[in-house]
Design a protein around this motif. Structure first.
Motif, mmCIF file in Angstrom:
data_model
loop_
_atom_site.group_PDB
_atom_site.id
_atom_site.type_symbol
_atom_site.label_atom_id
_atom_site.label_comp_id
_atom_site.label_asym_id
_atom_site.label_seq_id
_atom_site.Cartn_x
_atom_site.Cartn_y
_atom_site.Cartn_z
ATOM 1 N N UNK A 135 2.767 -3.538 -9.141
ATOM 2 C CA UNK A 135 1.849 -3.909 -8.059
ATOM 3 C C UNK A 135 2.567 -3.701 -6.735
ATOM 4 N N UNK A 136 1.818 -3.251 -5.725
ATOM 5 C CA UNK A 136 2.406 -2.964 -4.419
ATOM 6 C C UNK A 136 1.855 -3.888 -3.348
ATOM 7 N N UNK A 137 2.736 -4.309 -2.457
ATOM 8 C CA UNK A 137 2.380 -5.057 -1.255
ATOM 9 C C UNK A 137 2.862 -4.201 -0.091
ATOM 10 N N UNK A 138 1.917 -3.538 0.620
ATOM 11 C CA UNK A 138 2.259 -2.598 1.682
ATOM 12 C C UNK A 138 2.013 -3.225 3.050
ATOM 13 N N UNK A 139 2.998 -3.111 3.943
ATOM 14 C CA UNK A 139 2.873 -3.603 5.318
ATOM 15 C C UNK A 139 3.080 -2.428 6.268
ATOM 16 N N UNK A 140 2.003 -2.071 6.993
ATOM 17 C CA UNK A 140 2.072 -0.965 7.936
ATOM 18 C C UNK A 140 2.335 -1.514 9.339
ATOM 19 N N UNK A 141 3.440 -1.108 9.941
ATOM 20 C CA UNK A 141 3.778 -1.618 11.263
ATOM 21 C C UNK A 141 4.812 -0.729 11.925
ATOM 22 N N UNK A 168 3.349 2.924 10.586
ATOM 23 C CA UNK A 168 1.930 2.942 10.228
ATOM 24 C C UNK A 168 1.355 4.342 10.008
ATOM 25 N N UNK A 169 1.518 5.247 10.958
ATOM 26 C CA UNK A 169 0.837 6.529 10.855
ATOM 27 C C UNK A 169 1.389 7.385 9.724
ATOM 28 N N UNK A 170 2.702 7.518 9.653
ATOM 29 C CA UNK A 170 3.316 8.270 8.560
ATOM 30 C C UNK A 170 2.946 7.644 7.222
ATOM 31 N N UNK A 171 2.950 6.321 7.164
ATOM 32 C CA UNK A 171 2.629 5.626 5.924
ATOM 33 C C UNK A 171 1.218 5.886 5.462
ATOM 34 N N UNK A 172 0.264 5.754 6.365
ATOM 35 C CA UNK A 172 -1.149 5.919 5.990
ATOM 36 C C UNK A 172 -1.477 7.363 5.634
ATOM 37 N N UNK A 173 -0.931 8.290 6.410
ATOM 38 C CA UNK A 173 -1.306 9.696 6.212
ATOM 39 C C UNK A 173 -0.639 10.320 4.991
ATOM 40 N N UNK A 174 0.626 10.011 4.766
ATOM 41 C CA UNK A 174 1.386 10.768 3.774
ATOM 42 C C UNK A 174 1.906 9.933 2.601
ATOM 43 N N UNK A 175 2.246 8.668 2.849
ATOM 44 C CA UNK A 175 2.845 7.873 1.779
ATOM 45 C C UNK A 175 1.813 7.118 0.959
ATOM 46 N N UNK A 176 0.751 6.644 1.587
ATOM 47 C CA UNK A 176 -0.275 5.905 0.848
ATOM 48 C C UNK A 176 -0.896 6.749 -0.268
ATOM 49 N N UNK A 177 -1.289 8.018 -0.024
ATOM 50 C CA UNK A 177 -1.830 8.826 -1.137
ATOM 51 C C UNK A 177 -0.814 9.001 -2.267
ATOM 52 N N UNK A 178 0.459 9.179 -1.914
ATOM 53 C CA UNK A 178 1.488 9.358 -2.949
ATOM 54 C C UNK A 178 1.668 8.085 -3.762
ATOM 55 N N UNK A 179 1.567 6.929 -3.110
ATOM 56 C CA UNK A 179 1.758 5.657 -3.810
ATOM 57 C C UNK A 179 0.566 5.314 -4.695
ATOM 58 N N UNK A 192 12.162 2.800 -9.238
ATOM 59 C CA UNK A 192 11.143 3.814 -9.502
ATOM 60 C C UNK A 192 10.341 4.135 -8.244
ATOM 61 N N UNK A 193 9.926 3.101 -7.516
ATOM 62 C CA UNK A 193 9.161 3.319 -6.289
ATOM 63 C C UNK A 193 10.037 3.983 -5.225
ATOM 64 N N UNK A 194 11.264 3.506 -5.086
ATOM 65 C CA UNK A 194 12.204 4.070 -4.108
ATOM 66 C C UNK A 194 12.391 5.565 -4.360
ATOM 67 N N UNK A 195 12.659 5.932 -5.615
ATOM 68 C CA UNK A 195 12.886 7.344 -5.957
ATOM 69 C C UNK A 195 11.641 8.181 -5.706
ATOM 70 N N UNK A 196 10.453 7.601 -5.962
ATOM 71 C CA UNK A 196 9.203 8.334 -5.731
ATOM 72 C C UNK A 196 9.008 8.582 -4.237
ATOM 73 N N UNK A 197 9.312 7.597 -3.416
ATOM 74 C CA UNK A 197 9.177 7.775 -1.970
ATOM 75 C C UNK A 197 10.200 8.785 -1.443
#
Length: 300
Positions: A124-130, A102-113, A285-290
């Motif tokens: 389209x993205x379906x994101x699950x933070x946990x 959750x924290x890494x995802x919200x702070x750093x990955x969500x803006x990039x996505x 494409x999404x995998x490589x971007x992450x």
């Protein structure tokens, strides 16, 4: 007779699996197909690749050498057959499901996505933070991002960065308690602790030269990393925090690292995807971007 390259691919998955049945699940084929492919490959090579019994399957020494050789061969063929032209991002469409801590995802990955979606309007993205390790949910996802130690051989995983752990406190707390010089001294002072949502118990503190220690009388306990950070910033106690949480405050002087020689081995940051056949272009494409985002993550 099966295609020889396909036999090698099947063999590689079997070599990475606990048994033929697990390999068949990862490959999406019947156990009989896996058994037949391995038998044909053994007949071609004239050597057994696995020792079989009613209870388990063990790879032979010859099989281990074959596994090493086949991996490089398969990688070379895949690289040779990789498409030479990039797809038009405007034409790549579909849903990509991602689970992330959750924290890494919200702070750093969500803006990039969200930036990524501006250039790929068809995705389209379906994101699950946990922070829970839920295999049922993970198996339904296209991509996962996790911190820690990754040993799930049902997935293709890449270690793309690492998280360092720091013992930190405020300058005011250090002035009040004095600077701890040993782990024993530290645990006589006020400190915080985080609950592991997977077990319901507190995470142990980890050290470089001392065995892991389970706290007995923390001044503050929570199951939320940001709440623990807030408590440490308020001077309630010392905390052992990941650098993606505390680097900003170490840099601006609001937190000070203590016992730096006791910092444990960094935890890995992994991105993974299930082993289930060809990868859709939208997922790639999404995998490589992450991967690029996490590779370039620099907190200092």
């Amino acid at each position: 007779m099966q295609n020889k390259l396909e036999m090698l691919r099947i063999f590689k998955v079997v070599a990475e699996s606990a048994n033929f049945k697990e390999a068949s699940v990862r490959l999406g084929v019947s156990p009989q197909s896996v058994t037949r492919a391995i038998k044909e490959l053994e007949d071609i090579l004239g050597e057994p690749l696995f020792y079989r019994s009613t209870r388990n399957t063990t790879i032979t020494e010859f099989g281990k050498q074959m596994a090493l050789k086949s991996e490089s061969v398969i990688d070379q063929i895949d690289a040779l057959l990789q498409r030479t032209t990039s797809p038009n991002p405007l034409r790549v469409e579909g849903l990509v499901k991602i689970t992330m801590t959750s924290l890494l995802g919200r702070r750093y990955l969500l803006p990039a996505l969200t930036d990524f979606l501006k250039d790929h309007p068809g995705i389209k993205l379906d994101l699950r933070f946990s922070d829970l390790i839920d295999n049922v949910v993970a198996d339904q996802m296209d991509i996962g991002v996790r911190i820690g130690f990754f040993n799930n051989n049902r997935n293709v995983a890449r270690r793309v960065n690492e998280m360092k752990l720091h013992i930190v406190g405020t300058p005011e707390l250090i002035a009040k308690t004095g600077l701890p010089n040993t782990v024993d001294e530290l645990f006589k002072m006020p400190y915080t602790n985080l609950i592991d949502l997977n077990t319901g118990r507190t995470w142990p503190w980890s050290f470089a030269n001392t065995s892991n220690s389970f706290s007995t009388a923390p001044a503050f306990v929570t199951d939320d990393p940001e709440a623990e950070l807030a408590a440490v910033l308020a001077g309630i106690g010392y905390g052992q925090l990941g650098d993606f949480l505390c680097a900003e405050y170490i840099n601006n002087g609001k937190l000070v690292t203590v016992l730096p020689d006791q910092s444990p081995t960094p935890w890995g940051i992994y991105i993974y995807r299930p082993q289930r056949g060809p990868v859709a272009e939208r997922v790639r494409l999404v995998f490589d971007h992450l991967v690029k985002t996490l590779n370039n993550l620099n907190l200092y």
